[in-house]
Every structure is written in C-alpha cells, then in structure tokens.
Design a protein around this motif. Sequence first.
Motif, mmCIF file in Angstrom:
data_model
loop_
_atom_site.group_PDB
_atom_site.id
_atom_site.type_symbol
_atom_site.label_atom_id
_atom_site.label_comp_id
_atom_site.label_asym_id
_atom_site.label_seq_id
_atom_site.Cartn_x
_atom_site.Cartn_y
_atom_site.Cartn_z
ATOM 1 N N MET A 1 0.845 -1.191 0.000
ATOM 2 C CA MET A 1 0.000 0.000 0.000
ATOM 3 C C MET A 1 0.877 1.236 0.000
ATOM 4 O O MET A 1 1.880 1.283 0.696
ATOM 5 N N THR A 2 0.449 2.224 -0.738
ATOM 6 C CA THR A 2 1.195 3.472 -0.789
ATOM 7 C C THR A 2 0.947 4.272 0.491
ATOM 8 O O THR A 2 -0.040 4.051 1.207
ATOM 9 N N ASP A 3 1.832 5.211 0.757
ATOM 10 C CA ASP A 3 1.662 6.082 1.923
ATOM 11 C C ASP A 3 0.346 6.859 1.834
ATOM 12 O O ASP A 3 -0.327 7.073 2.849
ATOM 13 N N THR A 4 -0.010 7.276 0.638
ATOM 14 C CA THR A 4 -1.259 8.015 0.460
ATOM 15 C C THR A 4 -2.464 7.157 0.825
ATOM 16 O O THR A 4 -3.353 7.597 1.554
ATOM 17 N N VAL A 9 -6.849 5.446 4.540
ATOM 18 C CA VAL A 9 -7.495 4.416 5.359
ATOM 19 C C VAL A 9 -7.469 4.825 6.828
ATOM 20 O O VAL A 9 -8.493 4.763 7.514
ATOM 21 N N LYS A 10 -6.318 5.256 7.300
ATOM 22 C CA LYS A 10 -6.222 5.638 8.711
ATOM 23 C C LYS A 10 -7.148 6.807 9.044
ATOM 24 O O LYS A 10 -7.849 6.785 10.058
ATOM 25 N N ASN A 11 -7.151 7.815 8.214
ATOM 26 C CA ASN A 11 -7.992 8.985 8.477
ATOM 27 C C ASN A 11 -9.479 8.647 8.415
ATOM 28 O O ASN A 11 -10.268 9.111 9.249
ATOM 29 N N GLU A 112 -14.027 8.344 -4.266
ATOM 30 C CA GLU A 112 -13.369 7.289 -5.032
ATOM 31 C C GLU A 112 -11.982 6.962 -4.499
ATOM 32 O O GLU A 112 -11.554 5.810 -4.548
ATOM 33 N N HIS A 113 -11.274 7.939 -3.939
ATOM 34 C CA HIS A 113 -9.945 7.676 -3.389
ATOM 35 C C HIS A 113 -10.040 6.832 -2.120
ATOM 36 O O HIS A 113 -9.215 5.946 -1.885
ATOM 37 N N THR A 114 -11.060 7.111 -1.325
ATOM 38 C CA THR A 114 -11.280 6.329 -0.110
ATOM 39 C C THR A 114 -11.626 4.895 -0.483
ATOM 40 O O THR A 114 -11.090 3.941 0.088
ATOM 41 N N TRP A 118 -9.389 1.528 0.512
ATOM 42 C CA TRP A 118 -9.953 0.410 1.275
ATOM 43 C C TRP A 118 -9.964 -0.874 0.452
ATOM 44 O O TRP A 118 -9.716 -1.957 0.985
ATOM 45 N N LEU A 119 -10.258 -0.776 -0.837
ATOM 46 C CA LEU A 119 -10.230 -1.963 -1.687
ATOM 47 C C LEU A 119 -8.815 -2.533 -1.770
ATOM 48 O O LEU A 119 -8.635 -3.757 -1.767
ATOM 49 N N ALA A 120 -7.822 -1.669 -1.829
ATOM 50 C CA ALA A 120 -6.433 -2.126 -1.863
ATOM 51 C C ALA A 120 -6.091 -2.859 -0.563
ATOM 52 O O ALA A 120 -5.480 -3.941 -0.593
#
Length: 139
Positions: A1-4, A9-11, A112-114, A118-120
């Motif tokens: 997983m990328t840092d982004t 996910v964390k946020n 879509e980014h969220t 989460w899918l990743a």
Amino acid sequence: MTDTRISIVKNSWFYLVNNTENEGNFFYQTLFELDPSLRPLFKENLDGQSQKLVTMLDFVISRLHELDQIIPQIEDLAVRHIHYGVRKEHYELVGQALIQTLEYKLDEQWNEHTEEAWLALYSILSGVMIRATENISVQ
C-alpha cells in the motif's frame, strides 16, 4: 500500500470510529442481507462479534506501515475462521459488506480515493487469508 492510501485508510477509520456508532453491527447486518446463509456461521452474540471485528480492524490499521510484520496474526485469524466454516468464496461477500458499511457510515467523507484505498487494503488482507487456508482441510 502506498503512503497516500495508508493515510486515507487511517484517516477514514479514525473518522468512522469517532463519529459513528455500531459499525460492526451494521457490517454484519449488511453481510447477512447479501447472503443470509452466512448467519449460522456466527454462533456468538453479534455485539461481541462486532467488537472483535472493530478491534481487529483497529489492530491492522494501526500497523499499516508495518503490514508485513503482522502477516502471521492475519494468517492465524484466517486459520481460525476456516474452522468456523468460512470458505474462500465468502471473502468476496465480506469485502462487499465492508465497502458498503464504510460508504454508508462515512457518508460525505466517502469518495473514489477512499474506496480505492480500502479496496487495496482488503485485497491484501483477503489474499493473505485465502493463501493461509488453501492447504487446510477441516475435519
């Protein structure tokens, strides 16, 4: 997983657990709506099961930057689940229920980014769990 993606996910998880209620119960309600035949797999009180789900997600999400270090715990979880009757095909339904729960509970925070983040994460986790149980036969 990328840092982004880790940050997303964390946020989003932090927002979810601090601004919504009954995430775990909603997840299981969604899961059983997707496939009612899964309900008998959960003999325990769903409140307890829901708390276990949230606790496990807390554990994983708090360690996303060191995910490789918690793979053994994730594999152990998968092995325990296979003895409860969880099969490979159930992981897709669990993923759908998770995404639907997050989308509903995050509401305006969902985008879509969220979803991609989460899918990743779920793809990684479910992949580890499926591989951990591929050669196990349940007696």
